[in-house]
Motif scaffolding. Sequence first.
Motif, PDB file in Angstrom:
ATOM      1  N   GLY A 128      89.163  47.392  54.451  1.00  0.00           N
ATOM      2  CA  GLY A 128      90.500  46.813  54.612  1.00  0.00           C
ATOM      3  C   GLY A 128      90.517  45.294  54.750  1.00  0.00           C
ATOM      4  O   GLY A 128      91.414  44.629  54.226  1.00  0.00           O
ATOM      5  N   HIS A 155      90.620  49.617  61.537  1.00  0.00           N
ATOM      6  CA  HIS A 155      90.146  50.565  62.546  1.00  0.00           C
ATOM      7  C   HIS A 155      88.635  50.414  62.745  1.00  0.00           C
ATOM      8  O   HIS A 155      88.060  50.866  63.717  1.00  0.00           O
ATOM      9  CB  HIS A 155      90.543  52.008  62.191  1.00  0.00           C
ATOM     10  N   ASP A 156      88.003  49.741  61.758  1.00  0.00           N
ATOM     11  CA  ASP A 156      86.574  49.448  61.844  1.00  0.00           C
ATOM     12  C   ASP A 156      86.295  48.199  61.007  1.00  0.00           C
ATOM     13  O   ASP A 156      87.231  47.598  60.473  1.00  0.00           O
ATOM     14  CB  ASP A 156      85.748  50.642  61.327  1.00  0.00           C
ATOM     15  N   ASP A 161      83.747  47.071  57.771  1.00  0.00           N
ATOM     16  CA  ASP A 161      82.826  47.611  56.774  1.00  0.00           C
ATOM     17  C   ASP A 161      82.046  46.485  56.099  1.00  0.00           C
ATOM     18  O   ASP A 161      82.637  45.499  55.659  1.00  0.00           O
ATOM     19  CB  ASP A 161      83.618  48.369  55.694  1.00  0.00           C
TER      20      ASP A 161
END
Length: 371
Positions: A195, A204-205, A207
């Motif tokens: 994202g 949400h995390d 990457d």
Amino acid sequence: PEGSTPTPVTTVSQYACQRRTTIENSNKIFTDAFEVLADSYEFSEIEGSCLAFRRAASVLKSLPCVVRCLGDTEDLPCLGDHTKAVMEEILQYGRSFEVEKILSDERFQTLKLFTSVFGVGPKTAEKWYRRGLRSFSDILTEPDIHLNRMQQTGFLHYEDISRAVSKAEARALGNIIDEAVHAITLDAMIALTGGFRRGKEFGHDVDFIVTTPELDRERTLLPDIIDRLEQQGILLYCDYQASTFDITKLPSHRFEAMDHFAKCFLILRLEGSKVEGGLNCAEEDRRGWRAVRVDLVLPPMDRYAFALLGWTGSRQFERDLRRFARSERRMLLDNHALYDKTKMLAVSLAGRVEERSSFSLCLFVSRPRSL
Ligand code: 8DG
Ligand code: MN
Ligand code: MN
């Protein structure tokens, strides 16, 4: 032609990879409702309706303006009768009664709550619901429930992991990963993906793709990185998956193909002092750190472009990219390769000239390879 110029017709493509979509969503009132319906169908394992609502939400997100009446949707693809009925309700009453009914449903609320825990999927959530469990304390005090390590960690860091990760925090984590990787090998490359690569402000995390030109090193590098994070005392959780990548395999026909690269799903400890602008929550402020979900994936260098394309998301964009390749180009695409079915050739893709909006990826056919 002579006479009047024809009115320009802007058609919206049925493929997300053929639509330009900005971060701003003018139709949140509709897409939020669709996402509730999609989740609800997902919990009931009605995949077709779930995907239909996700697709419809994706179409509306690509529109530059708000839909004011049902007539505005006439030329739009992927909007079925059910979708339009929900929109009509919202246009008329400002809300959808069907969605409100779902939101107040005990089963929906419970499954939503349970699946918000890291390591808990719809199947486990359903199992717990059927046993009569309704809250986290029900689960944690039930003697017969066995939590795996992922779920235990999920409960332990629930507050932190549920809170969105900011761009500044993603940047701070980028520096930590960068430092760890370069302490091990100097010629590795690190790219922020997911994202945040799409320009989102929150995630949400976080990457990352890590790759190295050293042949086969990507198979062994990840355990070294994980060891290093552990030594630094910032590794709170690690689910490591070794590479199962097989160069001789064709791109898979499956809908949402998982890839075979070495990867890990981590929870890291991020010190508040490492983040510009500091801490953003009172509890963290006292502790001085927060837990964050981080994903690392390590493709071999010659697959970097496919891995980057596959991990940038969104999930809908990726689904449509594969569908577009298959239906419009007679090609197979996954996170490892692009395969031309008509020519029976693997297509190689120049990594840095990836054009995401149109699939006019700068393609050239490589020397015939027997796959
Ligand atoms: P967010 O984290 O900000 O919520 O959004 P995101 O970055 O778009 O979602 P994500 O869950 O982190 O997934 C990013 C992309 O990675 C998504 O398009 C799917 C892709 N992906 C793979 N393989 C795998 C995998 O094994 N697990 C996960 N979680 N994602 C994968 O290609
Ligand atoms: Mn992500
Ligand atoms: Mn992720």
